[in-house]
Each structure stands twice: as C-alpha cells, then as structure tokens.
Write a protein that holds these residues in place. Structure first.
Motif, mmCIF file in Angstrom:
data_model
loop_
_atom_site.group_PDB
_atom_site.id
_atom_site.type_symbol
_atom_site.label_atom_id
_atom_site.label_comp_id
_atom_site.label_asym_id
_atom_site.label_seq_id
_atom_site.Cartn_x
_atom_site.Cartn_y
_atom_site.Cartn_z
ATOM 1 N N ASP A 57 0.874 -1.166 0.000
ATOM 2 C CA ASP A 57 0.000 0.000 0.000
ATOM 3 C C ASP A 57 0.910 1.214 0.000
ATOM 4 N N MET A 58 0.714 2.103 -0.963
ATOM 5 C CA MET A 58 1.543 3.305 -1.033
ATOM 6 C C MET A 58 0.736 4.468 -1.586
ATOM 7 N N LEU A 59 1.245 5.660 -1.398
ATOM 8 C CA LEU A 59 0.599 6.847 -1.932
ATOM 9 C C LEU A 59 0.754 6.859 -3.449
ATOM 10 N N VAL A 60 -0.353 7.085 -4.143
ATOM 11 C CA VAL A 60 -0.360 7.147 -5.602
ATOM 12 C C VAL A 60 -0.856 8.537 -5.993
ATOM 13 N N ALA A 61 -0.033 9.252 -6.757
ATOM 14 C CA ALA A 61 -0.400 10.598 -7.192
ATOM 15 C C ALA A 61 -0.580 10.622 -8.709
ATOM 16 N N HIS A 62 -1.695 11.181 -9.135
ATOM 17 C CA HIS A 62 -2.000 11.403 -10.556
ATOM 18 C C HIS A 62 -2.687 12.764 -10.595
ATOM 19 N N VAL A 63 -1.924 13.808 -10.991
ATOM 20 C CA VAL A 63 -2.426 15.172 -10.836
ATOM 21 C C VAL A 63 -2.773 15.828 -12.167
ATOM 22 N N GLN A 64 -3.554 16.881 -12.042
ATOM 23 C CA GLN A 64 -3.900 17.748 -13.163
ATOM 24 C C GLN A 64 -3.724 19.185 -12.685
ATOM 25 N N ALA A 81 9.129 12.909 4.706
ATOM 26 C CA ALA A 81 8.694 12.023 5.791
ATOM 27 C C ALA A 81 7.279 11.489 5.603
ATOM 28 N N ARG A 82 6.503 12.102 4.708
ATOM 29 C CA ARG A 82 5.136 11.614 4.469
ATOM 30 C C ARG A 82 5.124 10.285 3.727
ATOM 31 N N GLY A 83 6.252 9.889 3.162
ATOM 32 C CA GLY A 83 6.353 8.574 2.532
ATOM 33 C C GLY A 83 6.579 8.624 1.033
ATOM 34 N N ASP A 84 6.882 7.453 0.507
ATOM 35 C CA ASP A 84 7.151 7.318 -0.925
ATOM 36 C C ASP A 84 5.856 7.448 -1.711
ATOM 37 N N LEU A 85 5.995 7.824 -2.965
ATOM 38 C CA LEU A 85 4.835 7.985 -3.839
ATOM 39 C C LEU A 85 5.064 7.266 -5.153
ATOM 40 N N LEU A 86 3.986 6.800 -5.748
ATOM 41 C CA LEU A 86 3.992 6.352 -7.127
ATOM 42 C C LEU A 86 3.507 7.547 -7.928
ATOM 43 N N GLU A 97 -3.344 9.440 -2.981
ATOM 44 C CA GLU A 97 -4.277 8.563 -2.274
ATOM 45 C C GLU A 97 -3.575 7.235 -2.004
ATOM 46 N N LYS A 98 -3.704 6.711 -0.802
ATOM 47 C CA LYS A 98 -3.083 5.429 -0.462
ATOM 48 C C LYS A 98 -3.856 4.305 -1.144
ATOM 49 N N GLN A 99 -3.134 3.491 -1.913
ATOM 50 C CA GLN A 99 -3.747 2.387 -2.652
ATOM 51 C C GLN A 99 -2.815 1.182 -2.634
ATOM 52 N N ALA A 100 -3.385 0.019 -2.830
ATOM 53 C CA ALA A 100 -2.582 -1.189 -3.001
ATOM 54 C C ALA A 100 -1.948 -1.112 -4.394
ATOM 55 N N VAL A 101 -0.647 -1.351 -4.460
ATOM 56 C CA VAL A 101 0.069 -1.333 -5.737
ATOM 57 C C VAL A 101 0.740 -2.683 -5.922
ATOM 58 N N GLU A 102 0.513 -3.276 -7.083
ATOM 59 C CA GLU A 102 1.103 -4.570 -7.430
ATOM 60 C C GLU A 102 2.076 -4.371 -8.577
ATOM 61 N N PHE A 103 3.357 -4.649 -8.317
ATOM 62 C CA PHE A 103 4.389 -4.545 -9.350
ATOM 63 C C PHE A 103 4.623 -5.928 -9.937
ATOM 64 N N PRO A 152 -10.505 -1.797 -9.738
ATOM 65 C CA PRO A 152 -11.348 -1.381 -8.599
ATOM 66 C C PRO A 152 -10.673 -1.483 -7.230
ATOM 67 N N ASP A 153 -9.684 -2.404 -7.080
ATOM 68 C CA ASP A 153 -9.110 -2.570 -5.752
ATOM 69 C C ASP A 153 -7.609 -2.336 -5.657
ATOM 70 N N ARG A 154 -6.959 -1.972 -6.781
ATOM 71 C CA ARG A 154 -5.495 -1.774 -6.744
ATOM 72 C C ARG A 154 -5.007 -1.097 -8.020
ATOM 73 N N VAL A 155 -3.725 -0.783 -8.011
ATOM 74 C CA VAL A 155 -3.031 -0.298 -9.209
ATOM 75 C C VAL A 155 -2.066 -1.415 -9.599
ATOM 76 N N VAL A 156 -2.142 -1.871 -10.844
ATOM 77 C CA VAL A 156 -1.303 -2.970 -11.327
ATOM 78 C C VAL A 156 -0.292 -2.399 -12.309
ATOM 79 N N CYS A 157 0.992 -2.645 -12.030
ATOM 80 C CA CYS A 157 2.084 -2.059 -12.820
ATOM 81 C C CYS A 157 2.917 -3.139 -13.482
ATOM 82 N N ASP A 158 3.013 -3.053 -14.782
ATOM 83 C CA ASP A 158 3.838 -3.997 -15.575
ATOM 84 C C ASP A 158 5.090 -3.299 -16.076
#
Length: 137
Positions: A29-36, A69-74, A102-108, A131-137
């Motif tokens: 689970d990690m912070l995932v940022a996708h901004v506009q 200190a807030r943590g790593d981000l994707l 937003e904190k989300q489950a990330v699968e590498f 719906p339940d995670r971010v999947v990264c290939d």
C-alpha cells in the motif's frame, strides 16, 4: 564435463531469476499521485484515472528528488512527473502532490522499463487502475 556445464547453466539461470525478482519493488500500500492543473502556478489537484486506463508511473524514491517524511509515492502521468521534478524549487508543489495522493494497493509485476533513450532516468511502469489496486507492468 557435460554435467558441470549443465549445472553452470542452471546456476546462471537461477541467479538471473533471483536478480530480476530481487529488483522488482515489493507489492504494498503506497501513496499514488496522478495530478492535473498548472505545474508552475502551481495549482494541482487529483486527476481522474479511469479503470483500465494505462498510465506511465515512476517511484519517487528512485528519482533524483527523494520523498519526504510523508512517505514514498507512485508518480503517475507526465504532469505528475513534471511537477515532481520541480519540487526542489518550490515546497508548495510537494505539498499539493501529497495532498492529491491517495493510499492504494500497488502490485508490481516487473522490474520496470528504462525511459526511452535515457538509461540514467528512473525506471517506469505501465500501470492501470482496477477497482481494488493499481497494477504495474
């Protein structure tokens, strides 16, 4: 001699497999940022990321600018990565990226891919939201 060559090939293949698996980020689970928004004002907010849409992402701790200190981000999307590259100039950009994350489950599923034409840049992943995670290939 034939038997020792077979063992050597087996050991080399096993070592390559271990190295490839060892370099893949752990699923977490990690912070995932996708901004506009406007990177240079700055005025950034969370961007809509549709399910199954593929977006290029990088891990902040693997860039030249470490997370705080807030943590790593994707960091997902070109605008997010551009904004992150400017955070050394303005701490308000950093704050807005973290606020949009937003904190989300990330699968590498891989070790990532070098960016085209530049092996010195951090690796990237082609990620899609489910719906339940971010999947990264």
């Amino acid at each position: 001699m034939k038997n020792s060559c077979s063992r050597l090939r087996y050991c080399a293949a096993a070592l390559l497999l271990i190295m490839a698996i060892g370099c893949r980020p752990k699923n977490e689970d990690m912070l995932v940022a996708h901004v506009q928004g406007d990177v240079f004002l700055p005025h950034l907010s969370a961007s809509l990321w549709n399910f199954s849409e593929v977006v290029e992402c990088q891990i902040a701790s693997r860039t030249s600018i470490p997370p705080d200190a807030r943590g790593d981000l994707l960091l997902c999307g070109e605008k997010t990565q551009l904004a992150w590259s400017q955070t050394w100039l303005r701490p308000d950009i950093t704050a807005q990226i973290y606020a949009a994350a937003e904190k989300q489950a990330v699968e590498f599923r891989s070790v990532g891919h070098p960016l085209l034409g530049n092996k010195s840049k951090p690796r990237s992943w082609q990620c899609r939201k489910t719906p339940d995670r971010v999947v990264c290939d």
